[in-house]
Design a protein around this motif. Structure first.
Motif, PDB file in Angstrom:
ATOM      1  N   LEU A 103      57.572  42.773  36.470  1.00  0.00           N
ATOM      2  CA  LEU A 103      58.244  41.757  37.285  1.00  0.00           C
ATOM      3  C   LEU A 103      59.533  42.280  37.922  1.00  0.00           C
ATOM      4  CD1 LEU A 103      57.892  38.676  34.908  1.00  0.00           C
ATOM      5  CD2 LEU A 103      56.559  39.183  36.956  1.00  0.00           C
ATOM      6  N   ALA A 104      60.256  43.132  37.216  1.00  0.00           N
ATOM      7  CA  ALA A 104      61.525  43.687  37.710  1.00  0.00           C
ATOM      8  C   ALA A 104      61.919  44.836  36.790  1.00  0.00           C
ATOM      9  CB  ALA A 104      62.609  42.617  37.744  1.00  0.00           C
ATOM     10  N   GLN A 105      63.013  45.500  37.161  1.00  0.00           N
ATOM     11  CA  GLN A 105      63.479  46.631  36.364  1.00  0.00           C
ATOM     12  C   GLN A 105      64.994  46.732  36.473  1.00  0.00           C
ATOM     13  OE1 GLN A 105      62.313  50.739  37.534  1.00  0.00           O
ATOM     14  NE2 GLN A 105      61.005  50.548  35.727  1.00  0.00           N
ATOM     15  N   ILE A 106      65.632  47.040  35.342  1.00  0.00           N
ATOM     16  CA  ILE A 106      67.078  47.269  35.311  1.00  0.00           C
ATOM     17  C   ILE A 106      67.287  48.708  34.879  1.00  0.00           C
ATOM     18  CG2 ILE A 106      69.278  46.624  34.267  1.00  0.00           C
ATOM     19  CD1 ILE A 106      68.060  43.849  33.735  1.00  0.00           C
ATOM     20  N   ASP A 107      68.044  49.467  35.672  1.00  0.00           N
ATOM     21  CA  ASP A 107      68.368  50.856  35.349  1.00  0.00           C
ATOM     22  C   ASP A 107      69.865  50.986  35.176  1.00  0.00           C
ATOM     23  OD1 ASP A 107      65.785  52.125  35.628  1.00  0.00           O
ATOM     24  OD2 ASP A 107      65.981  51.773  37.781  1.00  0.00           O
ATOM     25  N   ARG A 108      70.265  51.704  34.134  1.00  0.00           N
ATOM     26  CA  ARG A 108      71.670  52.068  33.993  1.00  0.00           C
ATOM     27  C   ARG A 108      71.773  53.489  34.512  1.00  0.00           C
ATOM     28  NH1 ARG A 108      75.861  54.266  30.966  1.00  0.00           N
ATOM     29  NH2 ARG A 108      77.653  52.885  30.790  1.00  0.00           N
ATOM     30  N   ASP A 109      72.518  53.649  35.577  1.00  0.00           N
ATOM     31  CA  ASP A 109      72.609  54.957  36.226  1.00  0.00           C
ATOM     32  C   ASP A 109      73.631  55.852  35.541  1.00  0.00           C
ATOM     33  OD1 ASP A 109      70.722  54.282  38.059  1.00  0.00           O
ATOM     34  OD2 ASP A 109      72.125  53.836  39.672  1.00  0.00           O
ATOM     35  N   TRP A 110      73.269  57.120  35.417  1.00  0.00           N
ATOM     36  CA  TRP A 110      74.193  58.143  34.920  1.00  0.00           C
ATOM     37  C   TRP A 110      75.150  58.471  36.040  1.00  0.00           C
ATOM     38  CZ3 TRP A 110      75.343  60.725  30.516  1.00  0.00           C
ATOM     39  CH2 TRP A 110      76.092  61.884  30.633  1.00  0.00           C
ATOM     40  N   ARG A 111      76.448  58.415  35.770  1.00  0.00           N
ATOM     41  CA  ARG A 111      77.418  58.661  36.830  1.00  0.00           C
ATOM     42  C   ARG A 111      78.057  60.038  36.704  1.00  0.00           C
ATOM     43  NH1 ARG A 111      80.761  53.478  37.350  1.00  0.00           N
ATOM     44  NH2 ARG A 111      81.540  54.515  39.191  1.00  0.00           N
ATOM     45  N   ARG A 127      66.200  46.128  40.128  1.00  0.00           N
ATOM     46  CA  ARG A 127      65.161  46.265  41.154  1.00  0.00           C
ATOM     47  C   ARG A 127      64.171  45.121  40.986  1.00  0.00           C
ATOM     48  NH1 ARG A 127      62.666  51.702  40.217  1.00  0.00           N
ATOM     49  NH2 ARG A 127      61.638  51.272  42.183  1.00  0.00           N
ATOM     50  N   PHE A 128      64.136  44.239  41.970  1.00  0.00           N
ATOM     51  CA  PHE A 128      63.214  43.116  41.933  1.00  0.00           C
ATOM     52  C   PHE A 128      61.876  43.475  42.577  1.00  0.00           C
ATOM     53  CE2 PHE A 128      65.891  40.197  39.947  1.00  0.00           C
ATOM     54  CZ  PHE A 128      67.163  40.314  40.459  1.00  0.00           C
ATOM     55  N   GLY A 129      61.804  44.604  43.244  1.00  0.00           N
ATOM     56  CA  GLY A 129      60.556  45.073  43.822  1.00  0.00           C
ATOM     57  C   GLY A 129      60.076  44.231  44.983  1.00  0.00           C
ATOM     58  N   MET A 139      66.097  52.940  55.709  1.00  0.00           N
ATOM     59  CA  MET A 139      66.598  53.657  54.539  1.00  0.00           C
ATOM     60  C   MET A 139      65.933  53.230  53.235  1.00  0.00           C
ATOM     61  SD  MET A 139      68.640  55.921  55.578  1.00  0.00           S
ATOM     62  CE  MET A 139      69.446  56.410  54.084  1.00  0.00           C
ATOM     63  N   THR A 140      65.378  52.017  53.174  1.00  0.00           N
ATOM     64  CA  THR A 140      64.733  51.590  51.939  1.00  0.00           C
ATOM     65  C   THR A 140      63.497  52.411  51.627  1.00  0.00           C
ATOM     66  OG1 THR A 140      63.476  49.895  53.086  1.00  0.00           O
ATOM     67  CG2 THR A 140      65.584  49.234  52.120  1.00  0.00           C
ATOM     68  N   SER A 141      62.970  53.126  52.603  1.00  0.00           N
ATOM     69  CA  SER A 141      61.800  53.954  52.331  1.00  0.00           C
ATOM     70  C   SER A 141      62.150  55.154  51.455  1.00  0.00           C
ATOM     71  CB  SER A 141      61.168  54.414  53.639  1.00  0.00           C
ATOM     72  OG  SER A 141      62.083  55.199  54.371  1.00  0.00           O
ATOM     73  N   VAL A 142      63.444  55.496  51.320  1.00  0.00           N
ATOM     74  CA  VAL A 142      63.875  56.603  50.483  1.00  0.00           C
ATOM     75  C   VAL A 142      63.861  56.208  49.006  1.00  0.00           C
ATOM     76  CG1 VAL A 142      65.819  58.143  49.996  1.00  0.00           C
ATOM     77  CG2 VAL A 142      65.301  57.501  52.346  1.00  0.00           C
ATOM     78  N   ILE A 143      64.091  54.936  48.703  1.00  0.00           N
ATOM     79  CA  ILE A 143      64.147  54.445  47.331  1.00  0.00           C
ATOM     80  C   ILE A 143      62.727  54.355  46.773  1.00  0.00           C
ATOM     81  CG2 ILE A 143      64.831  52.505  45.876  1.00  0.00           C
ATOM     82  CD1 ILE A 143      66.893  51.827  48.072  1.00  0.00           C
ATOM     83  N   PRO A 144      62.511  54.892  45.567  1.00  0.00           N
ATOM     84  CA  PRO A 144      61.166  54.795  44.999  1.00  0.00           C
ATOM     85  C   PRO A 144      60.752  53.329  44.863  1.00  0.00           C
ATOM     86  CG  PRO A 144      62.587  56.155  43.616  1.00  0.00           C
ATOM     87  CD  PRO A 144      63.439  55.571  44.683  1.00  0.00           C
ATOM     88  N   LEU A 146      58.996  49.924  43.573  1.00  0.00           N
ATOM     89  CA  LEU A 146      58.653  49.280  42.318  1.00  0.00           C
ATOM     90  C   LEU A 146      57.582  48.255  42.648  1.00  0.00           C
ATOM     91  CD1 LEU A 146      59.185  48.733  39.292  1.00  0.00           C
ATOM     92  CD2 LEU A 146      60.819  46.985  40.031  1.00  0.00           C
ATOM     93  N   GLU A 147      56.402  48.496  42.151  1.00  0.00           N
ATOM     94  CA  GLU A 147      55.313  47.568  42.422  1.00  0.00           C
ATOM     95  C   GLU A 147      55.361  46.459  41.386  1.00  0.00           C
ATOM     96  OE1 GLU A 147      51.541  49.473  42.886  1.00  0.00           O
ATOM     97  OE2 GLU A 147      52.411  51.089  44.090  1.00  0.00           O
ATOM     98  N   ILE A 148      55.410  45.227  41.875  1.00  0.00           N
ATOM     99  CA  ILE A 148      55.497  44.066  40.998  1.00  0.00           C
ATOM    100  C   ILE A 148      54.298  43.160  41.218  1.00  0.00           C
ATOM    101  CG2 ILE A 148      58.004  44.124  40.883  1.00  0.00           C
ATOM    102  CD1 ILE A 148      57.991  41.837  42.982  1.00  0.00           C
TER     103      ILE A 148
END
Length: 187
Positions: A103-111, A127-129, A139-144, A146-148
């Motif tokens: 349904l969605a995904q939460i990522d904690r990014d390494w900074r 990411r709500f996908g 530019m959104t085509s660069v982001i992998p 997320l199929e929901i």
């Protein structure tokens, strides 16, 4: 886009740290409250409530497990998603429905090593996908992608934001400046 403003007792913040009770207002860019999240004091399993106009619309319950991070997300009394993070070092939290569909995904990014080692400054991406992967442009085509299975409602998305706050408080806000409060004031 907006702000999250925590309202809590500074003494509770220092003594209870991640177990402290707090209320956080989620506002738009102009400072108008969209919804708020409320988290009471807890000992074993945390709970965080999503409120719109003082009415609870959603709840996130953490289930205790020795090494896995498990959360149940509810709208009213109906569970709509679960997060079962596989391990302690995994910083990606995937929300799935009762059939196991994403349904969605939460990522904690390494900074950076310095930020991760010496501060509690975390950066999260929710990411709500998109159920239609062919709709990417620019530019959104660069982001992998997320199929929901289905898009979440606005209320469900508010509960997912509450989950992100709970994840940060439960697992990634350990140091708290080594007991020294750091205040950043800004408009």
């Amino acid at each position: 886009m907006g702000y999250i403003r925590e309202q809590s007792n500074v003494i509770y913040r220092q003594l209870l740290r991640t177990r402290r009770p707090f209320v956080a207002s989620i506002t738009d860019g102009m400072g108008n409250e969209i919804f708020r999240i409320r988290r009471p004091f807890w000992l074993i399993n945390s709970t965080i409530y999503t409120e719109v106009g003082k009415k609870v619309v959603g709840v996130v319950h953490r289930r205790w497990h020795l090494w896995r991070r498990i959360y149940d997300l509810y709208l009213g009394n109906k569970q709509f998603a679960v997060v079962e993070n596989p391990g302690f070092w995994n910083w990606t939290f995937t929300l799935k429905d009762e059939e196991g569909n994403v349904l969605a995904q939460i990522d904690r990014d390494w900074r950076s090593l310095g930020l991760e080692l010496f501060t509690d400054a975390g950066q999260y991406v929710i990411r709500f996908g998109n159920p239609d992967p062919s709709s990417k442009v620019g530019m959104t085509s660069v982001i992998p992608k997320l199929e929901i299975t289905r898009p979440l409602t606005l209320t469900e998305r508010a509960v997912v934001v509450a989950l992100a706050v709970s994840l940060d408080t439960d697992y990634f806000s350990r140091r708290g400046g080594w007991g020294l409060p750091i205040f950043i004031v800004g408009e």
